[in-house]
Design an enzyme around this catalytic site. Structure first.
Site, mmCIF file in Angstrom:
data_model
loop_
_atom_site.group_PDB
_atom_site.id
_atom_site.type_symbol
_atom_site.label_atom_id
_atom_site.label_comp_id
_atom_site.label_asym_id
_atom_site.label_seq_id
_atom_site.Cartn_x
_atom_site.Cartn_y
_atom_site.Cartn_z
ATOM 1 N N ARG A 159 -5.062 -1.659 2.497
ATOM 2 C CA ARG A 159 -4.212 -2.402 3.271
ATOM 3 C C ARG A 159 -4.883 -3.686 3.586
ATOM 4 N NH1 ARG A 159 -0.596 1.665 5.805
ATOM 5 N NH2 ARG A 159 -1.380 3.703 5.309
ATOM 6 N N HIS B 136 0.810 -1.164 0.027
ATOM 7 C CA HIS B 136 -0.007 0.166 -0.231
ATOM 8 C C HIS B 136 0.824 1.353 0.009
ATOM 9 C CE1 HIS B 136 -3.284 2.701 1.095
ATOM 10 N NE2 HIS B 136 -2.312 3.303 1.849
ATOM 11 N N GLU B 137 1.904 1.228 1.022
ATOM 12 C CA GLU B 137 2.580 2.405 1.109
ATOM 13 C C GLU B 137 3.387 2.853 -0.241
ATOM 14 O OE1 GLU B 137 2.827 4.596 3.318
ATOM 15 O OE2 GLU B 137 1.546 3.727 5.067
ATOM 16 N N SER B 138 4.109 1.869 -0.977
ATOM 17 C CA SER B 138 4.812 2.091 -2.163
ATOM 18 C C SER B 138 4.178 1.882 -3.511
ATOM 19 C CB SER B 138 5.942 1.106 -2.133
ATOM 20 O OG SER B 138 5.681 -0.305 -2.048
#
Length: 580
Positions: free
Chosen positions: A568, A457-459
């Site tokens: 996520r 999710h973050e990247s």
């Protein structure tokens, strides 16, 4: 030039920096149009700090003005919280804010604010809630910084400051930004009674997380409420701590049980916020209660040497047990990081209290504060005179890493979890991902699924190892360690977990043996990025939450809130299906 006339019964209000006419009107239960008319303001949007405004008396019925009341419009609870006992509930004095309103204080002189107070309870909190519904952290902070700074800062004033200074991440409070209103700083410290006691004993309240409603904001393992610890003593031969509860605006009593505090419906979750700056020793306010609790005896002065002690040569972590753990605990007791009584609650068992004590030692001696007893910690203890080479650790009866896997994840598994990840990028990143997971003991399907889901999710499925935004939004964020001009851009989010802020770059670099503070762009390289992500993961003890299947709490500890939770969780569900 227009003039205004002050009539009998009228009240004057001196504008403070950051005030708006609408906020002042809301405080006095009127409208900005009526307030503008009473003061002949041609432009209601233009008021100046220091300017005095007339608030007509309630007698002026044609304008509908009401004077502010010194008490909340809603009645406080008739009885104190069930957690409280004896004189701990009593308000022994009061303080007055610069509007003239008085607030009762707890026995130590800390204001007792209620998050649902009619003066501010209806204010919007962050992006989607209200102070009455979710303003416990901010209200608890207002109480603490008021006492420490000597300034009476009520929750409405603090919320207005945070709104103007980007003090929320969603609805989550940015602690350092809140403390700035009183010219102070804030730190989320490791849970440790020595840390707490040192603060309370000089009159400095601390804010702690508690859980009272399983299934809410992290469930039984998560924090769903915040309170302000203000003092400690002994009652019935046992250690007790006093706290101001934002939910009721009253003081409660919590009893120490092992490494936790329990009282009524609350039990502590291990989250602790301390404040720096302000008055060094704020002392107490008001008259002392008629029967103060007997203070506990000060702990003996901790040793500064481990000479004569033997420590285990093997690694230890939470969940281990046996003679080796007992050796480590004995060293931590000798150094003052835990008490003999705490050790007796679980001699030879590496539990949360031992982990917290070890983190405190590591932080003090420049070792990455992971709570893992490894080579760097052994080296630090050896420098203090300890002999290394004792008993090897014994595996716990119920190990914390069931189903441990070797070799990490496969190429096909990774691409199944991240369906938009290109084959070339998957092949480039996979070796570094697996190496970092092995290094951080992210070695079970549950741990791997949680870790990979958060990184996906973050990247953007490993596409973005550097934040797309400029980073200027982080400029001046002292809570991130950004204290020099240009730090916001220099230490923007990088790596698959978006490492952000000078202090995080410095800590990660020290742990990994890389100068990330001096060369921050290295954090975006795949060989370093995954290692910083693994460091961040362990620095927040996320393996334990992954083991418990508490993915929501993993998200909160990474994000500071629950932004992107649905995305996520989708990655997490897919990863569990692939890896189990």
């Amino acid at each position: 030039m227009s003039t205004t006339t002050v009539r009998p019964g009228d009240k004057t209000y001196q504008v403070r920096r950051g005030d708006t006419l609408s906020e002042i009107a809301e405080r006095y239960k009127t409208t900005s149009a009526k307030l503008a008319k009473a003061n002949n303001l041609s432009n209601p949007n233009h008021i100046l700090a220091g300017q005095k405004l007339i608030v007509p008396a309630k007698a002026n019925a044609s304008d509908g003005f009401e004077r502010p009341t010194a008490k909340p419009a809603t009645k406080p609870a008739a009885k104190p919280s069930t957690a409280a006992s004896g004189t701990a509930n009593r308000a022994v004095s009061s303080v007055k804010d610069d509007d003239g309103r008085r607030f009762s204080t707890s026995r130590d002189g800390t204001p007792m604010y209620r998050q649902g107070d009619s003066q501010w309870g209806g204010r919007r909190l962050g992006t989607s809630s209200s102070l009455a519904a979710a303003g416990c952290a901010m209200t608890a902070t207002a109480m603490a910084i008021s006492k420490i700074s000597g300034k009476v800062i009520n929750p409405g004033e603090l919320d207005a400051f945070l709104d103007k200074n980007r003090g929320y991440s969603g609805n989550a409070l940015i602690w350092g930004k809140a403390a700035q209103m009183a010219g102070m700083g804030a730190t989320k410290a490791a849970w440790n009674f020595n840390t707490i006691n040192k603060q309370l004993d000089v009159g400095r309240p601390v804010v702690i997380g508690v859980n009272h409603k399983p299934g809410s904001n992290g469930g039984a393992n998560g924090t769903d409420h915040w309170i302000t610890l203000t003092g400690r003593g002994r009652e019935g031969g046992k250690n007790v701590y006093y706290a101001n509860d934002p939910a009721t605006g009253k003081q409660i009593t919590l009893r120490q049980q092992g490494s936790q505090l329990l009282g009524g419906k609350y039990n502590t979750t291990g989250e602790l916020v301390t404040f720096s700056g302000g008055r060094a020793k704020p002392g107490t306010g008001g008259a002392a209660p008629s029967k103060p609790a007997t203070p506990s005896k000060p702990a003996p002065k901790p040793a500064t040497s481990l000479k004569g002690m033997t420590l285990p040569a093997g690694d230890l972590e939470r969940g281990k047990s046996g003679a080796a753990v007992k050796q480590l605990q004995s060293a931590l007791v000798k150094l003052g990081h835990m008490t003999a009584a705490e050790m007796r609650t679980g001699p030879g068992v590496f539990g949360p209290r031992t982990e917290d004590a070890l983190k405190e030692f590591q932080k003090k001696h420049g070792v990455p504060s992971t709570g893992y007893y490894g080579p760097l910690t052994r080296a630090a203890m050896k420098k203090m005179g300890a002999k290394v080479g004792g008993t090897a650790p014994t595996a716990p009866t119920n190990p914390t890493t069931p189903g441990s896997t070797k070799g990490g994840v496969t190429l096909s598994q990774l691409k199944s979890i991240m369906p938009h990840l290109s084959d070339a990028r998957a092949r480039q990143t996979l070796p570094h991902l697996n190496k970092a997971m092995a290094e951080a003991k992210i070695n079970t399907p549950k741990r791997q699924a949680a870790f990979i889901a958060q990184l996906a999710h973050e990247s953007g499925e490993f596409r973005y190892f550097e934040e797309l935004a400029s980073g200027r939004a982080y400029e001046g964020r002292r809570d991130l360690g950004n204290i020099h001009p240009g730090d916001g851009v220099r230490y923007k989010g990088r790596g698959p977990i978006q490492l952000t802020g000078r202090s995080n770059y410095r800590a990660a670099g020290r742990a990994l043996g890389i100068d990330l503070e001096g060369n921050p762009k290295r954090a975006a390289d795949v060989d370093v990025g995954f290692r910083t992500a693994a460091w961040f993961w362990n620095s927040r003890n996320l393996n334990s939450y992954a083991d418990a299947g508490n993915f929501r709490e993993v998200t909160r500890r990474i994000n500071g809130g629950y932004n992107g939770l649905a995305s996520r969780q989708a990655y997490y569900s897919r990863a569990l299906n692939v890896l189990t």
